[in-house]
Design an enzyme around this catalytic site. Structure first.
Site, PDB file in Angstrom:
ATOM      1  N   VAL A  67       0.855  -1.193   0.000  1.00 34.88           N
ATOM      2  CA  VAL A  67       0.000   0.000   0.000  1.00 34.88           C
ATOM      3  C   VAL A  67       0.887   1.237   0.000  1.00 34.88           C
ATOM      4  O   VAL A  67       1.823   1.344   0.792  1.00 34.88           O
ATOM      5  CB  VAL A  67      -0.920   0.025   1.246  1.00 34.88           C
ATOM      6  CG1 VAL A  67      -1.752   1.303   1.273  1.00 34.88           C
ATOM      7  CG2 VAL A  67      -1.836  -1.192   1.283  1.00 34.88           C
ATOM      8  N   ALA A 112       4.380   4.186   2.902  1.00 37.03           N
ATOM      9  CA  ALA A 112       3.970   2.935   2.254  1.00 37.03           C
ATOM     10  C   ALA A 112       4.187   1.797   3.247  1.00 37.03           C
ATOM     11  O   ALA A 112       4.814   1.984   4.295  1.00 37.03           O
ATOM     12  CB  ALA A 112       4.788   2.707   0.990  1.00 37.03           C
ATOM     13  N   LYS A 113       3.677   0.634   2.935  1.00 38.39           N
ATOM     14  CA  LYS A 113       3.924  -0.548   3.773  1.00 38.39           C
ATOM     15  C   LYS A 113       3.529  -1.775   2.977  1.00 38.39           C
ATOM     16  O   LYS A 113       2.703  -1.692   2.059  1.00 38.39           O
ATOM     17  CB  LYS A 113       3.085  -0.475   5.062  1.00 38.39           C
ATOM     18  CG  LYS A 113       3.605  -1.340   6.197  1.00 38.39           C
ATOM     19  CD  LYS A 113       4.705  -0.665   7.001  1.00 38.39           C
ATOM     20  CE  LYS A 113       5.202  -1.517   8.143  1.00 38.39           C
ATOM     21  NZ  LYS A 113       6.022  -0.750   9.090  1.00 38.39           N
ATOM     22  N   GLY A 114       4.111  -2.901   3.340  1.00 38.20           N
ATOM     23  CA  GLY A 114       3.753  -4.139   2.673  1.00 38.20           C
ATOM     24  C   GLY A 114       3.631  -5.267   3.682  1.00 38.20           C
ATOM     25  O   GLY A 114       4.036  -5.126   4.840  1.00 38.20           O
TER      26      GLY A 114
END
Ligand code: NAD
Length: 423
Positions: A67, A112-114
């Site tokens: 995201v 962001a992050k995953g």
């Protein structure tokens, strides 16, 4: 709560916590609040399927996410979490907290992050490598050194970052070290990165403790989570002379009134993968962790740990949030009423992303700094950030969390406003 069609209404979800935190800062944003919806609408979210051939020949499928919450101030920045409870909504919240964190520290990044919904401890080394490489390929169109730069989070480490860097580099045909941070030092990683988050927790915590009149060297400290963030924080408090009297991980809670031997506990944890079984302390019931008397509490595990119920029971003076989102909004209110100060996650645990920023800069210039330079720059940025937030809190008469959001959201929304909307 949110008009996003893919958001469910669980009021204890991390995304819901984030939305409440944003709601609380809106009245302080003046004319910039016109742009505030950008904070509650993630820019881009990708869900990927990761088929994985297991060592026994069977094939299993895992769900992964990346995201990008907001890119107004620069490329996306944020870790990758491998954990069985990862969901899209959790990754959205974690990406949003990265937006706020990078802005609060004035780093030139968006958020962001995953994540992958997997228990990495159940995979072999080779299975973990295949999972990481397929996940990296699947999100490959979204990431890049100028687009979005992943880093380690819960369940991932420098080895996982090395595989991600290699996979992305193979796919584009050029070794690109700056595509991820938190890599091994011999692959373009930065000195000081491994301890950076714990160090930031310690530095910002000591700064606020001094303002509150808490003598850290003679304080009683408790740490929840004994991984990268928790164990380094505990190590630094212990080295200063503080008594780390309680430590909790996912398997056990240890207590020793005279203070735990933290280096010995780190050695035990590294051998056994948990603090459970460490003989030189009492094993107490997990819930008792929240009821002992401490001066300083460092939650450094997962989100949502400090509930309203626990906030009412806590006997401490200062909470330093090593974890992302450990305190629920209703608990925040109770802590404020009870006079327990909270150094919020978006400042307290920003040491990691700050040294990630240094790593990214070093990779671009292919010129590497000494550990002493890294630590000096880190301490100076962290101290400046907490001082700015402290003064803002004082000026607006709000909590440190709301003040940190005010500082950060002003920067994010100013960037949004001045960039304008395209088309
Ligand atoms: P880690 O995987 O190294 O360690 C996590 C620790 O939490 C482990 O000791 C684990 O046993 C413990 N834990 C897990 N579930 C628990 C539970 N239910 N009760 C008690 N303990 C539990 O992860 P980490 O990198 O140390 O990250 C911890 C937190 O800090 C996360 O919220 C992460 O997002 C945040 N954070 C990490 C970094 C970083 O640089 N690693 C940076 C900023 C924020």
């Amino acid at each position: 709560m949110s008009e996003l069609s893919y958001v469910t209404g669980d009021r204890h979800s991390a995304w819901s916590t984030y939305l409440t935190q944003v709601e609380r800062v809106l009245p302080l944003l003046g004319d910039l609040s016109r742009w505030a919806d950008t904070l509650t609408h993630p820019k881009r979210a990708l869900i990927v399927d990761i088929p994985l051939e297991m060592d026994d020949g069977t094939v299993r499928h895992f769900e992964g996410y990346r995201v990008q919450h907001n890119l107004s101030r620069g490329p996306g920045k944020g870790g990758v979490r491998f954990h069985p409870d990862v969901t899209l909504q959790e990754v959205m919240a974690l990406s949003a907290w990265m937006t706020v964190k990078c802005a609060a520290l004035n780093l030139p990044f968006g958020g962001a992050k995953g994540g992958v919904r997997v228990d990495p401890t159940t995979l072999s080394h080779k299975e973990l490598e295949r999972l990481t490489r397929r996940y990296t390929s699947e999100i490959g169109t979204m990431i890049g050194p100028q687009q979005d730069i992943p880093a380690p989070d819960v369940g991932t480490n420098a080895q996982v970052m090395a595989w991600m860097m290699d996979t992305w580099s193979m796919n584009v045909g050029a070794t690109t070290t700056g595509v991820v941070t938190g890599k091994p030092v011999h692959l373009g990683g930065s000195l000081g990165r491994v301890k950076a988050t714990g160090r930031g927790v310690f530095v910002t915590g000591c700064s606020v403790a001094a303002k509150l009149g808490i003598d850290v060297a003679s304080s009683r400290v408790a740490v929840q989570g004994f991984g990268n963030v928790g164990s380094v924080s505990a190590e630094l408090f212990h080295a200063l002379g503080a008594k780390v009297v309680a430590v909790q991980d996912h398997k056990a809670t240890l207590y020793l009134a005279s203070g735990l031997d933290i280096p010995a506990l780190q050695a035990w944890q590294q051998t056994h993968g948990t603090i459970a079984g460490f003989a030189a302390a009492d094993h107490i019931a997990d819930e008792h962790f929240w009821t002992q008397p401490y001066d300083i509490l460092v939650p450094a595990a997962l989100e949502g740990q400090i509930t309203a119920e626990r906030a009412n029971l806590l006997q401490c003076r200062l909470i330093i949030e090593g974890a992302n989102g450990p305190t629920l909004p209703e608990a925040d209110d109770i802590l404020q009423q009870r006079g327990i100060a909270v150094v919020p996650d978006v400042i307290a645990n920003a040491g990691g992303v700050t040294v990630s920023y240094f790593e990214w800069v070093q990779d671009f210039s292919s010129f590497f700094w000494s550990e002493e330079e890294i630590n000096q720059r880190l301490d100076s940025i962290m101290q400046h950030a907490i001082e700015t937030v402290w003064q803002k809190a004082d000026m607006l008469n709000v909590t440190l969390r709301t003040a940190a959001y005010a500082v950060a959201c002003e920067r994010i929304l100013l960037a949004r406003k001045d960039r304008g909307l395209y088309p």
